[in-house]
Motif scaffolding. Structure first.
Motif, PDB file in Angstrom:
ATOM      1  N   GLY A 170       1.084  -1.158   0.050  1.00 17.36           N
ATOM      2  CA  GLY A 170       0.246   0.235   0.001  1.00 17.36           C
ATOM      3  C   GLY A 170       0.648   1.187   0.203  1.00 17.36           C
ATOM      4  N   TRP A 171       1.848   1.191   0.696  1.00 18.77           N
ATOM      5  CA  TRP A 171       2.612   2.279   1.125  1.00 18.77           C
ATOM      6  C   TRP A 171       3.583   2.510  -0.597  1.00 18.77           C
ATOM      7  N   ALA A 172       3.783   1.604  -1.205  1.00 19.70           N
ATOM      8  CA  ALA A 172       4.693   1.736  -2.330  1.00 19.70           C
ATOM      9  C   ALA A 172       3.681   2.336  -3.294  1.00 19.70           C
ATOM     10  N   THR A 173       2.466   1.845  -3.288  1.00 17.38           N
ATOM     11  CA  THR A 173       1.496   2.315  -4.562  1.00 17.38           C
ATOM     12  C   THR A 173       1.103   3.626  -4.338  1.00 17.38           C
ATOM     13  N   ASP A 174       1.001   4.059  -2.748  1.00 17.09           N
ATOM     14  CA  ASP A 174       0.688   5.316  -2.664  1.00 17.09           C
ATOM     15  C   ASP A 174       1.799   6.526  -2.826  1.00 17.09           C
ATOM     16  N   ILE A 175       2.969   6.241  -2.336  1.00 17.54           N
ATOM     17  CA  ILE A 175       4.091   7.066  -2.495  1.00 17.54           C
ATOM     18  C   ILE A 175       4.266   7.377  -4.175  1.00 17.54           C
ATOM     19  N   PHE A 176       4.081   6.203  -4.900  1.00 15.54           N
ATOM     20  CA  PHE A 176       4.324   6.320  -6.294  1.00 15.54           C
ATOM     21  C   PHE A 176       3.513   7.204  -7.093  1.00 15.54           C
ATOM     22  N   ARG A 177       2.188   7.596  -6.416  1.00 22.74           N
ATOM     23  CA  ARG A 177       1.320   8.484  -7.059  1.00 22.74           C
ATOM     24  C   ARG A 177       2.011   9.773  -7.377  1.00 22.74           C
ATOM     25  N   ILE A 178       3.301  10.027  -6.710  1.00 27.04           N
ATOM     26  CA  ILE A 178       4.019  11.323  -7.069  1.00 27.04           C
ATOM     27  C   ILE A 178       4.146  11.327  -8.564  1.00 27.04           C
ATOM     28  N   PHE A 179       4.425  10.103  -9.264  1.00 26.14           N
ATOM     29  CA  PHE A 179       4.750  10.153 -10.775  1.00 26.14           C
ATOM     30  C   PHE A 179       3.441  10.312 -11.379  1.00 26.14           C
ATOM     31  N   ASN A 180       2.227  10.265 -10.940  1.00 29.07           N
ATOM     32  CA  ASN A 180       1.166  10.092 -11.765  1.00 29.07           C
ATOM     33  C   ASN A 180       0.163  11.335 -12.578  1.00 29.07           C
ATOM     34  N   GLY A 181       1.067  12.344 -11.908  1.00 25.88           N
ATOM     35  CA  GLY A 181       0.407  13.748 -12.671  1.00 25.88           C
ATOM     36  C   GLY A 181      -0.930  14.279 -11.872  1.00 25.88           C
ATOM     37  N   ASN A 182      -1.224  13.511 -10.879  1.00 25.62           N
ATOM     38  CA  ASN A 182      -2.563  13.868 -10.141  1.00 25.62           C
ATOM     39  C   ASN A 182      -2.134  14.695  -8.879  1.00 25.62           C
ATOM     40  N   LEU A 183      -0.922  15.444  -8.512  1.00 28.29           N
ATOM     41  CA  LEU A 183      -0.299  15.553  -7.244  1.00 28.29           C
ATOM     42  C   LEU A 183      -1.550  16.442  -6.475  1.00 28.29           C
ATOM     43  N   ALA A 184      -2.261  17.229  -6.907  1.00 30.02           N
ATOM     44  CA  ALA A 184      -3.250  17.903  -5.946  1.00 30.02           C
ATOM     45  C   ALA A 184      -3.985  17.083  -5.139  1.00 30.02           C
ATOM     46  N   GLU A 185      -4.637  16.119  -6.060  1.00 32.91           N
ATOM     47  CA  GLU A 185      -5.648  15.020  -5.680  1.00 32.91           C
ATOM     48  C   GLU A 185      -4.883  14.178  -4.714  1.00 32.91           C
ATOM     49  N   ASP A 186      -3.761  13.751  -4.938  1.00 35.48           N
ATOM     50  CA  ASP A 186      -3.141  12.615  -4.221  1.00 35.48           C
ATOM     51  C   ASP A 186      -2.240  12.994  -3.073  1.00 35.48           C
ATOM     52  N   GLU A 386      -7.149  -8.066 -24.782  1.00 33.97           N
ATOM     53  CA  GLU A 386      -6.385  -7.056 -25.073  1.00 33.97           C
ATOM     54  C   GLU A 386      -5.498  -6.508 -23.856  1.00 33.97           C
ATOM     55  N   ILE A 387      -4.457  -5.934 -23.993  1.00 34.63           N
ATOM     56  CA  ILE A 387      -3.585  -5.562 -22.788  1.00 34.63           C
ATOM     57  C   ILE A 387      -4.169  -4.188 -22.397  1.00 34.63           C
ATOM     58  N   THR A 388      -4.305  -3.748 -21.390  1.00 33.42           N
ATOM     59  CA  THR A 388      -4.778  -2.207 -20.992  1.00 33.42           C
ATOM     60  C   THR A 388      -3.163  -1.542 -20.405  1.00 33.42           C
ATOM     61  N   TRP A 389      -2.923  -0.562 -21.042  1.00 30.05           N
ATOM     62  CA  TRP A 389      -1.414  -0.058 -20.831  1.00 30.05           C
ATOM     63  C   TRP A 389      -1.810   1.084 -19.867  1.00 30.05           C
ATOM     64  N   LYS A 390      -0.835   1.636 -19.104  1.00 26.87           N
ATOM     65  CA  LYS A 390      -0.893   2.769 -18.311  1.00 26.87           C
ATOM     66  C   LYS A 390      -0.938   3.874 -19.233  1.00 26.87           C
ATOM     67  N   PRO A 391      -1.096   5.069 -18.786  1.00 25.71           N
ATOM     68  CA  PRO A 391      -0.824   6.200 -19.620  1.00 25.71           C
ATOM     69  C   PRO A 391       0.507   6.367 -20.050  1.00 25.71           C
ATOM     70  N   ALA A 392       0.689   6.996 -21.186  1.00 27.89           N
ATOM     71  CA  ALA A 392       2.120   6.856 -22.019  1.00 27.89           C
ATOM     72  C   ALA A 392       3.149   7.931 -20.910  1.00 27.89           C
ATOM     73  N   THR A 393       2.283   8.656 -20.215  1.00 22.25           N
ATOM     74  CA  THR A 393       3.099   9.960 -19.447  1.00 22.25           C
ATOM     75  C   THR A 393       3.779   9.504 -18.158  1.00 22.25           C
ATOM     76  N   VAL A 394       3.301   8.279 -17.919  1.00 22.81           N
ATOM     77  CA  VAL A 394       3.784   7.825 -16.490  1.00 22.81           C
ATOM     78  C   VAL A 394       5.242   7.550 -16.627  1.00 22.81           C
ATOM     79  N   GLY A 395       5.966   7.732 -15.558  1.00 21.97           N
ATOM     80  CA  GLY A 395       7.558   7.812 -15.506  1.00 21.97           C
ATOM     81  C   GLY A 395       7.895   6.149 -15.523  1.00 21.97           C
TER      82      GLY A 395
END
Ligand code: HEM
Length: 416
Positions: A170-186, A386-395
Motif C-alpha cells: 500500500g505504501w509503495a502504491t501511494d508514494i508512487f502517486r507522485i509520478f502520476n500527474g495528479n498531485l493536488a488530488e493525491d 487486449e492489454i490495458t496499458w498505463k498512460p504513456a506519460t507515467v514515469g
C-alpha cells in the motif's frame, strides 16, 4: 562557434508529452526525430536521442537529477508541501560529495553477491505466486503476479515480517502517486504513506540496532567508511528510496517483458527450454521494451556541449528507450532476439552515470528468476485479450491488465 540551444533548428517533440499521445506514437516520433538529430525540443526542454549523447550527459556531473523538482514542475504551489519536499532529501536527487558519500556507504549492501543470496527465496516466491493460478487456464499477469512479486523480496531485504507485506504494498502504491500527474488530488495519500513508512522504518532501525540480523537495515547500520556512518534520517531516506525505486520498476518491467514475449512465442519457448538464457533475455527485454523510458536532468550552471550553450536551469530528458534502439550500438535494433550476442555497450534502462540504478543486481536477479521459471511452467502462455496499458506519460510504464491463457498445470507446491 557556440550556439544557444534556443536557436537550434531541430525536431519538435513537444506534443508527445500531451496525455493522449500513445507509447507507440511517442516511439515512432522519437525514432524519426533520432534519424534527423541527436537532440529534439520537448515540452520542458530538450530530448536527447542518441546513445553516446545520453551516456555523456548522464555522466556529466554539471547536469543534476531533476527528481527533486517533480513537485515544483507539476505546478504545485502549496508552500507547506514544497517545504516538506525540500526537507526530504533523497539519494535520487543528491549530487556531488553528498551523493558520492551515500553511494560509498550503501554500495556494498547492493552487490551482486547480496542479490544472489536472495535467489532461492525469489524462486520460492515465484513458484508460490504461480501456484495461485496455474491450475486455472487464464489469469491477469499483473493482478495475479507482477503486483505482488517485488514486495516479499523487499520485505525479506528489510527483514520485515510476512504479515506486513500488505502495508508495504500500500505504501509503495501511494508514494508512487507522485509520478502520476495528479498531485493536488493525491497529496494527502502520498504524505500519509510517507509518514507511516518513516515511522515503521524508524522502528525497524531501533530493533536492528539492539538486535542486528542478516538484513539490509543491519548492513546499512554497520556500513562505515573511515569513521563515517549513515545518520538515522539517511537510513530512513534510503529505505524509502529502496521501497519506492525497487517495487513499481520491477513489477512493470516484468509486465512489459511478458507482454513482449506474447508477441514472440518462439523466444518464450526457447527460454523455457534453455533457462541459462535468462540473463541475456533480461538484458534484451529491457533494451527492447524498458519500463523506465527516460529520465530528467537540469543544468546546474551554464553548460556547453557539442558547441551548444544550455543556460543554467535548462531541462533535458535523456531518452533511455531511444538510446536502446540506437543502430550505432545495437545491430538491427528493431529485432527482439534473446540470443543476441552481448553488445559492447550495456542497455540503458538502468540509467548511467552517478545515479545508475543502485538495485540493478537485485532487479536483474528478480527478472531472471521470474522469467526462467514462468517460461518453463507456462510454455504455451499467450494473450487472452487486449492489454490495458498505463498512460504513456507515467514515469514507469507498463501494463495495467495483462490477460493471459495457458494449459493448466498442477501447482508445484501440491502433493499429488
Ligand atoms: C527493473 C527494475 C528497475 C529499473 C528499470 C530501474 C531503473 C532505474 C533507473 C533508470 C535509475 C536512474 C534514474 C536517473 O538517473 O534519474 C535508477 C536509480 C535507482 N534505483 Fe533502480 N531500477 C529498478 C529496480 C531497482 C531496485 C530493485 C532497487 C532497490 C532495491 C532500485 C533502487 C534504485 C535506487 C536507490 C536508485 C537511485 C540511485 C542514485 O540516485 O544513486 N532500483 N533505477
Amino acid at each position: 562557434m557556440v550556439i544557444a540551444a534556443t536557436e537550434l533548428d531541430i525536431p519538435d517533440l513537444s506534443w508527445i508529452d500531451e496525455p493522449d499521445a500513445t507509447v507507440d506514437q511517442r516511439r515512432e516520433a522519437s525514432s524519426s526525430a533520432a534519424e534527423e538529430s541527436w537532440i529534439a525540443r520537448n515540452m520542458f526542454g530538450y530530448s536527447i536521442l542518441h546513445y553516446d549523447d545520453v551516456v555523456a550527459m548522464l555522466r556529466d556531473r554539471r547536469w543534476h537529477s531533476a527528481s527533486g523538482k517533480i513537485i515544483e514542475m507539476s505546478g504545485v504551489d502549496d508552500p507547506e508541501w514544497l517545504a516538506r519536499s525540500r526537507r526530504r532529501p533523497s539519494i535520487l536527487s543528491a549530487e556531488g560529495d553528498e551523493h558520492t558519500r551515500l553511494r560509498r556507504l550503501v554500495g556494498p549492501a547492493f552487490s551482486p553477491r547480496h542479490a544472489d543470496a536472495l535467489r532461492p527465496y525469489m524462486r520460492e516466491v515465484v513458484d508460490e505466486l504461480l501456484d495461485g493460478f496455474t491450475e486455472r487456464s487464464e489469469a491477469d499477469l499483473v493482478a495475479d503476479f507482477c503486483e505482488h512479486y517485488p514486495i516479499p523480496i523487499i520485505c525479506e531485504l528489510f527483514g520485515a515480517p510476512k504479515e506486513d507485506w500488505e502495508l508495504f504494498s500500500g505504501w509503495a502504491t501511494d508514494i508512487f502517486r507522485i509520478f502520476n500527474g495528479n498531485l493536488a488530488e493525491d497529496k494527502h495519500l502520498i504524505i500519509t504513506a510517507q509518514d507511516e513508512l518513516d515511522a515503521y522504518v524508524g522502528e525497524l532501525i531501533e530493533q536492528r540496532r539492539s538486535t542486528p540480523s542478516d538484513d539490509l537495515i543491519s548492513a546499512l547500520l554497520a556500513a562505515e567508511e573511515e569513521g563515517d556512518r549513515l545518520t538515522h534520517s539517511e537510513l530512513v531516506m534510503l529505505c524509502e528510496a529502496v521501497l519506492m525505486a525497487g517495487t513499481d520498476t520491477t513489477r512493470n518491467q516484468l509486465g512489459c517483458s511478458v507482454a513482449l514475449f506474447t508477441h514472440h512465442p518462439d523466444q518464450w519457448r526457447l527460454l523455457g527450454e534453455q533457462p541459462e538464457l535468462a540473463p541475456r533475455a533480461v538484458e534484451e527485454t529491457m533494451r527492447y521494451f524498458g519500463t523506465v523510458r527516460g529520465t530528467a536532468r537540469f543544468a546546474s550552471e551554464d553548460i556547453e556541449y557539442r558547441d551548444i550553450l544550455f543556460p543554467a536551469g535548462t531541462f533535458i530528458a535523456p531518452s533511455l528507450a531511444q538510446a536502446n534502439r540506437d543502430p550505432e550500438v545495437f545491430g538491427e535494433p528493431g529485432t527482439f532476439d534473446i540470443t543476441r550476442d552481448p553488445p559492447d555497450k550495456p542497455q540503458l534502462t538502468f540509467g548511467a552515470g552517478i545515479h545508475y540504478c543502485l538495485g540493478a543486481a537485485l532487479a536483474r536477479a528478480e527478472q531472471q528468476e521470474a522469467l526462467a521459471i514462468m517460461s518453463e511452467r507456462l510454455p504455451d502462455l499467450e494473450l487472452a485479450g487486449e492489454i490495458t496499458w498505463k498512460p504513456a506519460t507515467v514515469g514507469i510504464f507498463g501494463p495495467d491488465v495483462l490477460p493471459i491463457r495457458f494449459t493448466p498445470t498442477p501447482s508445484v507446491g501440491s502433493s499429488d
